[in-house]
Structure formats: C-alpha cells, structure tokens
Write a protein that holds these residues in place. Structure first.
Motif, PDB file in Angstrom:
ATOM      1  N   VAL A 222       0.836  -1.203   0.000  1.00 55.66           N
ATOM      2  CA  VAL A 222       0.000   0.000   0.000  1.00 55.66           C
ATOM      3  C   VAL A 222       0.868   1.249   0.000  1.00 55.66           C
ATOM      4  O   VAL A 222       0.640   2.192  -0.770  1.00 55.66           O
ATOM      5  CB  VAL A 222      -0.942  -0.008   1.219  1.00 55.66           C
ATOM      6  N   PHE A 226       1.343   4.202  -2.831  1.00 56.81           N
ATOM      7  CA  PHE A 226       1.135   5.603  -2.495  1.00 56.81           C
ATOM      8  C   PHE A 226       2.365   6.442  -2.789  1.00 56.81           C
ATOM      9  O   PHE A 226       2.267   7.601  -3.173  1.00 56.81           O
ATOM     10  CB  PHE A 226       0.719   5.757  -1.031  1.00 56.81           C
ATOM     11  N   LEU A 271      -4.056  12.099  -0.161  1.00 59.58           N
ATOM     12  CA  LEU A 271      -5.230  12.197  -1.036  1.00 59.58           C
ATOM     13  C   LEU A 271      -5.598  13.667  -1.268  1.00 59.58           C
ATOM     14  O   LEU A 271      -5.935  14.066  -2.381  1.00 59.58           O
ATOM     15  CB  LEU A 271      -6.423  11.465  -0.407  1.00 59.58           C
TER      16      LEU A 271
ATOM     17  N   LEU B  71     -11.000  -1.159  -4.741  1.00 55.20           N
ATOM     18  CA  LEU B  71     -10.434  -2.167  -3.849  1.00 55.20           C
ATOM     19  C   LEU B  71     -10.885  -1.911  -2.426  1.00 55.20           C
ATOM     20  O   LEU B  71     -10.324  -2.433  -1.480  1.00 55.20           O
ATOM     21  CB  LEU B  71      -8.906  -2.158  -3.939  1.00 55.20           C
ATOM     22  N   ILE B 123      -6.915   5.142 -12.506  1.00 54.93           N
ATOM     23  CA  ILE B 123      -6.160   4.200 -11.697  1.00 54.93           C
ATOM     24  C   ILE B 123      -6.092   4.651 -10.239  1.00 54.93           C
ATOM     25  O   ILE B 123      -5.985   3.839  -9.329  1.00 54.93           O
ATOM     26  CB  ILE B 123      -4.742   4.023 -12.277  1.00 54.93           C
ATOM     27  N   TYR B 124      -6.188   5.971 -10.016  1.00 52.65           N
ATOM     28  CA  TYR B 124      -6.073   6.464  -8.652  1.00 52.65           C
ATOM     29  C   TYR B 124      -7.225   5.983  -7.779  1.00 52.65           C
ATOM     30  O   TYR B 124      -7.095   5.893  -6.575  1.00 52.65           O
ATOM     31  CB  TYR B 124      -6.001   7.996  -8.633  1.00 52.65           C
ATOM     32  N   ALA B 126      -8.508   3.032  -7.664  1.00 51.14           N
ATOM     33  CA  ALA B 126      -8.127   1.741  -7.081  1.00 51.14           C
ATOM     34  C   ALA B 126      -7.217   1.964  -5.878  1.00 51.14           C
ATOM     35  O   ALA B 126      -7.418   1.382  -4.811  1.00 51.14           O
ATOM     36  CB  ALA B 126      -7.442   0.873  -8.124  1.00 51.14           C
ATOM     37  N   ILE B 127      -6.231   2.839  -6.053  1.00 51.24           N
ATOM     38  CA  ILE B 127      -5.276   3.056  -4.970  1.00 51.24           C
ATOM     39  C   ILE B 127      -5.938   3.777  -3.802  1.00 51.24           C
ATOM     40  O   ILE B 127      -5.745   3.420  -2.640  1.00 51.24           O
ATOM     41  CB  ILE B 127      -4.050   3.833  -5.498  1.00 51.24           C
ATOM     42  N   ALA B 128      -6.767   4.786  -4.126  1.00 56.97           N
ATOM     43  CA  ALA B 128      -7.428   5.541  -3.065  1.00 56.97           C
ATOM     44  C   ALA B 128      -8.378   4.643  -2.271  1.00 56.97           C
ATOM     45  O   ALA B 128      -8.405   4.698  -1.038  1.00 56.97           O
ATOM     46  CB  ALA B 128      -8.199   6.721  -3.648  1.00 56.97           C
ATOM     47  N   LEU B 130      -8.191   1.425  -1.994  1.00 57.33           N
ATOM     48  CA  LEU B 130      -7.361   0.486  -1.233  1.00 57.33           C
ATOM     49  C   LEU B 130      -6.943   1.113   0.089  1.00 57.33           C
ATOM     50  O   LEU B 130      -7.009   0.493   1.158  1.00 57.33           O
ATOM     51  CB  LEU B 130      -6.122   0.113  -2.064  1.00 57.33           C
ATOM     52  N   THR B 131      -6.570   2.392   0.025  1.00 55.09           N
ATOM     53  CA  THR B 131      -6.141   3.086   1.233  1.00 55.09           C
ATOM     54  C   THR B 131      -7.291   3.297   2.194  1.00 55.09           C
ATOM     55  O   THR B 131      -7.147   3.073   3.401  1.00 55.09           O
ATOM     56  CB  THR B 131      -5.561   4.453   0.846  1.00 55.09           C
TER      57      THR B 131
END
Lengths: 290, 349
Positions: A222, A226, A271, B71, B123-124, B126-128, B130-131
């Motif tokens: 993760v 990031f 973010l 995610l 794509i962000y 998915a990452i966001a 996930l976080t």
C-alpha cells in the motif's frame, strides 16, 4: 528524544518502501501494468528466503541469493506466461490480472513453505552508531545504504547504459521502440525480474521487524503504491522520493500527532495533496491524445 | 426487441418478472432447509453467496461500464455491517434506520473519495479505495466504542414489523434485497443513465464530446457500488449476528472483483453465478475434496487462477460461455433458421 532519532528510523523504512516502489514503477513504465502483486511476489520470495534459512541453516546471504533466483524466475514466469499474452486486454484487465496474482501467491506460500509463521534475523545482529543523541543500529545503516545504493545504481543504469536506454525507450513508447529494433519483450521480462528482486529485498529488510506470514507485505504494498502516486508515475526517481517522504512524514505524525492514527492521517493528507497536484510531486502533466 | 408477442410471452420476457421468479425460487431454499433436505450450513453459505452477489452487482456496474476498480469493497461493506449493528443494538433505532444508515454513510464517504481521486486518473481510484479500506480496517480494530475492536461486535436478528426474525426470515430479507438490487441495476443500465454509461464505455472522449459529463457518471457508478456494499454489509451482520475486523480485509475485495470477472462483465445473472463460483464452490465443494481439501490456501489459488484465466481467455466470463453455448444449441436445433441473437440482460451491443 531529539528530532534526529525518528528521522534515522524513518530513513530505514523509507528504503524498504523505495525498493518496492521502484519495482512498481519499473513494471508500470515498461509494460503499463499497475503491479498490485509487487508486495505479494516479494512476500513469496521473502518467505522462500526464510524457508531456506530456517530449514537448511544456510547463512542469510546464501538464502537471499536463493530468494533472488526465485524472484527472477517468478518475474520471468509471470511475464512470459501471463502478462505478455495480455496485449489485447484493457488496462483494467491487466490490473485485475495482477490482483489475481496476489491471490495465487497468497495461496501458494503456505502450501509450499508451511503455515507456521517464520522469523528472519537481521543481517547484522547488534551494534549501533551514535550521532549526537541519536543512535542507529548497524543493520539500519546497512538497510539505508542498501536502499540508496540500489536506487542510485538503477538510475545510473537507466541513464548511462544501453540497457537503460532500451528501458527508457520502451517506457516512453512501446511500439516505436520495437520499430527501432529494441527487444521490448526482453526489456519487459527484465523489468519484471528486477521488480521481483527489489520486492524480495524489501521483504528481507522489513522481515526482522515482524514475522514472515502471507500478509506481512501488505503495508509495504500500500505504501509503495502511495509513494508512486505521491511521486508521480512519469519519472523513475519520483516514487523513490515519495517513499522516503512518506516514511519520514508518517513517522513524525505518529510521534507528534497520534501513535495510532498517524499513518492513516498521512494517507488522507496525500489524497488531499492530489487535489492540488494531481500528477504528483515531480509528475509532468499527463496529456491524453485522442 | 420482440416483434408481436402475446401478453404471456411479453410477461415472460420482461426481465423484472424474471428477477421476481428467480427470487421466488431462492425463497424455497429455507423451506428445503427446514424440511431437512438442505443442511443449515449449506443454507448459510448460500445466504452469504447472495449477499456477495449484491456487492458484486455494484462493482460490476462500476467495472463493466466505467472501467474503474474499487479495492475498498470490503471496507465499505464492513462499515455497513458495523453501522447496522451500532444503530440497531447500541442506539436501539431498529431495522429500517440501521439499513438506512448502512446505505447512506458509506455512500457519502465513497462519493468524497471519488471526488478526490477520479479527477486525476482512473487508476487512482483503485489506490485511493485500497487506502480507505486500510483506514477503515484500522478503525474497526481501534474504535472500541463503535466496533468492540478485535473481540468482535455481537448483534442479533432484527425485529421487523414487530416480529422477531430468525435465520430463515433474514434469508428471505436477503433474497428480497437481491431482487430489488437486480431490478434497480437493470433500470439504471436501461435508463438515461445507462445510455450515458454505454456511451462512456464505447469511447470516453466521444461521450464527452456529446455532452456526457464523464466525471459525474463515473462518480455515480462508484456511489452505487458503495451503496450496494453498505447494504450487503448490513445484511451480512443480520445474517451472521456478529462482525470481526479480520473479515473486512483486502482479500474480500479481491474476491468480489473475481466474482465480477468470472461471472461476466455487465451481466446481472452472471454476477450471481460468479458469486456462487467464487464463494460457494470453495465452501461446498473444494473443502470436502479428499487430500487437497485441507490445504488452507486452496480457495485463494482457485479465485486467483480463475481471475487470470477469465481475463486471458474468456473476457466475457461465464456469461460469454453461456451465450456461446446457447448459440450452438440454437443452431443445432433449427439449422435452417437464422441463429437467434442472444438476448442481452443488460443491453450490451
């Protein structure tokens, strides 16, 4: 405790994140795949290292060599058997495939290496240097040096050698590179293998702080993703910078704001940062051609 | 779509009637269980399968039409579960308020995350997500007043219209929710929103040129996915009567992705079948196999390999296979007639 102590400690974890992030960005740049399985592939070969070490009693460096062979083999296998055949799949399709890879490696690891959590020792068991009122273990120093040295070597290779030129050409435009006679398939394979080795090293470096279980690389995965978001996907050095920044900022937030929520707070801050600079710290503007 | 059907035929072809019939058939399952034909554990597994089908329906809308991945499914589902437990048991506000909270609060959080991450690149998300999922998981472990931490939140069956529900009743509630979700999804896809989503799928740039606000519709699809996840979380809690933080991990989210991919993108029934293959088959079949049944990582490998194989060889998933099979059958049966084009549940071109 002074301000220097947390900095030193976060540089150590920063190196772990930086190596994992380098693997992700290498794969992203060469095969345009968001490598969600970087962590789990690192977990798999890292578990192989622990397995060899615990079962045969081989020294750590020999086990790491075995782990590197496993990682290279895995990288090749994944690229040849799966990724290369996905030319026609969409970007999302490729992403989903790496998500599938996570599950495969997560399931394989306990079957091959047993379900018992294993331990990996530090490369240098004890000893520390003191800088002012702060101290840094020799092992931590080794990890920091290793992280910086590997990142630096990769940059030199990328900028100064023929292979690096081939990688950069593939990264900038896959089909044009192929027209120019660059063996893009080998480049991609190399990138996957390198990413595998980087993931394995990250796993071996973080393992002494925890136990080797199938999920012990989740945080690294993760954070590395990031780091790429923060640093931007357009350069190779951006994610490395992002990784160290996240480690340092996260550590200070944990110390001075909240020991429980520091990391989570950091993620939220990143973010929000994306609202201001959507392409990351050193990201160039991303233009989409129609 | 059909030329001049009789009322009965039209009724039979009406997808909503199909959903209701499907739901009615599912409602027979608790009866079978109470008469001893079906093991209670099997009923539980099937109930969870239907719950996962609801979540997967939302992700299918998101993935199938906007090409986005979330995610964070597990996180939002867990949030729905804990909210339902908190509202029902701690605040004592009853079933309906609990469901409402589980629908609204995850959706609001989802929209906020979407607003931040979707402006950049797909794509962000998915990452966001996930976080966010990791943050929520941490919250579930730490916020004792809300979740009872790792000890787990215990709850009870809800009271509906003054009647205390039991396992069979909750199963019926799940079926009703699934049928409603199927209808809603069908209507979304076939309405004005659906046309915009279709246009977006064909070409984002062209859709944008025709005045479709791509960001708005992506956000909408993501909001629906989050809402379904919240609803499914609440149903999960009512069905199991407890919730533990460890349930809501990344691998649940990955399994939901697998359900969508294996079942077939943009297919409503396919999603249900996908949920069955990914969740129920390991529970009901793999675990009972001799020798390899005891291997702990087997379900993970099963889902992972199915995802990869589906993307590599069957991008349409099981639904694609079903279409091919029906096409072959139709050809064999009536060789002289032109092959009937397979009707599309979600109107894919």
């Amino acid at each position: 405790m002074g301000l220097l102590q947390p900095l030193l400690r976060s540089l150590e974890t920063g190196s772990v994140y930086a190596l994992a992030a380098l693997g992700i960005i290498l794969v992203w740049r060469t095969s345009r795949v968001m490598h969600f399985a970087q962590g789990s592939m690192g977990m798999f070969s890292g578990t192989a290292v622990a397995f060899v070490l615990n079962r045969t009693g081989a020294p750590l460096w020999a086990s790491v060599l075995v782990g590197a062979v496993v990682a290279i083999f895995l990288g090749f296998a994944v690229d040849v058997a799966v990724i290369r055949r996905l030319r026609r799949a969409t970007t999302v399709g490729k992403e989903i495939v790496t998500l599938g890879l996570i599950m495969v490696f997560l399931g394989l690891a306990p079957i091959l290496f047993g379900t018992e959590p294993m331990l990996l020792p530090k490369a240098i068991p004890d000893g520390a240097i003191t800088i002012g009122d702060a101290y840094l273990s020799y092992n931590g120093l080794l990890n920091i040096c290793l992280g910086v040295a590997i990142a630096a070597t990769l940059f030199v290779v990328l900028q100064k050698t023929k292979i690096g030129l081939a990688i950069r050409a593939t990264a900038s435009d896959d089909s044009t590179a192929r027209l120019m006679g660059i063996p893009t398939r080998s480049v991609t394979m190399l990138a996957w293998a390198t990413a595998g080795v980087l993931g394995m090293l990250a796993a071996v470096m973080i393992a002494p702080a925890t136990t080797v279980t199938p999920t012990f690389m989740n945080t690294v995965q993760v954070t590395a993703l990031f780091a790429c978001v923060l640093g931007g996907f357009q350069t190779f050095y951006g994610p490395v910078l992002g990784a160290y920044l996240i480690a340092v900022a996260g550590n200070y937030l944990q110390l001075y704001v909240s020991s429980v929520w520091g990391e989570q707070l950091l993620y939220l801050l990143i973010l929000l940062f994306l609202l201001v600079r959507p392409n990351g710290l050193v990201g160039k503007t991303y233009l989409k051609k129609v | 779509m059909s030329d001049a059907p009789t009322t009965a035929a039209r009724l039979a072809r009406n997808p909503h009637v199909g959903f209701v019939v499907f739901g009615a058939l599912l409602m027979l399952l608790p009866v079978l269980a109470s008469s001893g034909l079906l093991m209670t554990s099997t009923l539980m597994t099937l109930g969870f399968t239907l719950i996962y089908a609801i979540v997967a329906m939302g992700l299918n809308l998101l993935l199938g039409y906007s090409g986005l991945i979330s995610l964070g499914t597990a996180g939002f589902m867990g949030l729905g579960a804990y909210l339902a437990a908190y509202v029902q048991d701690d605040l004592g506000l009853g079933f309906w308020v609990a469901v409402l909270a589980a629908l609204v609060i995850p959706t609001v959080i989802g929209v906020l995350v979407g607003v931040v991450s979707l402006r950049v690149r797909s794509i962000y998300l998915a990452i966001a997500t996930l976080t966010i999922s990791e943050i929520l998981l941490k919250t579930f472990e730490q916020a004792e007043w809300f979740t009872h931490g790792t000890a787990g939140k215990q709850s009870r069956y809800p009271v509906l219209f003054g009647v205390q529900a039991d396992r069979a009743v909750v199963f019926l509630i799940i079926v009703v929710a699934l049928v409603l979700v199927m209808m809603l999804t069908h209507n979304i896809v076939h309405g004005q929103l659906g046309r915009a989503l279709h246009a977006m799928r064909a070409s984002e740039v062209a859709a944008q040129a025709m005045g479709v606000n791509v960001l708005k519709y992506k956000l909408f699809a993501f909001a629906v996915a989050t809402m379904y996840a919240g609803l499914a979380g609440a149903l999960y809690l009512f069905f199991l009567k407890s919730s533990y933080p460890s349930t809501w991990n990344l691998f649940l989210s990955l399994n939901v992705v697998a359900m969508v991919v294996v079942g077939g993108l943009r297919s409503i029934y396919g999603t249900v079948v996908g949920a069955f293959v990914i969740f129920a088959v390991p529970e009901l079949v793999l675990k009972r196999l001799p020798v390899i049944g005891d291997v702990s990582g087997l379900p993970y490998i099963f889902s992972g390999v199915l995802i990869i194989v589906a993307i590599m060889f069957f991008p349409q998933g099981l639904r694609g296979l079903w279409d091919i099979g029906r096409g072959l059958l139709a050809r064999r049966r009536r060789p002289a007639e032109p092959v009937e084009t397979v009707r599309d549940e979600v109107g894919v071109r």
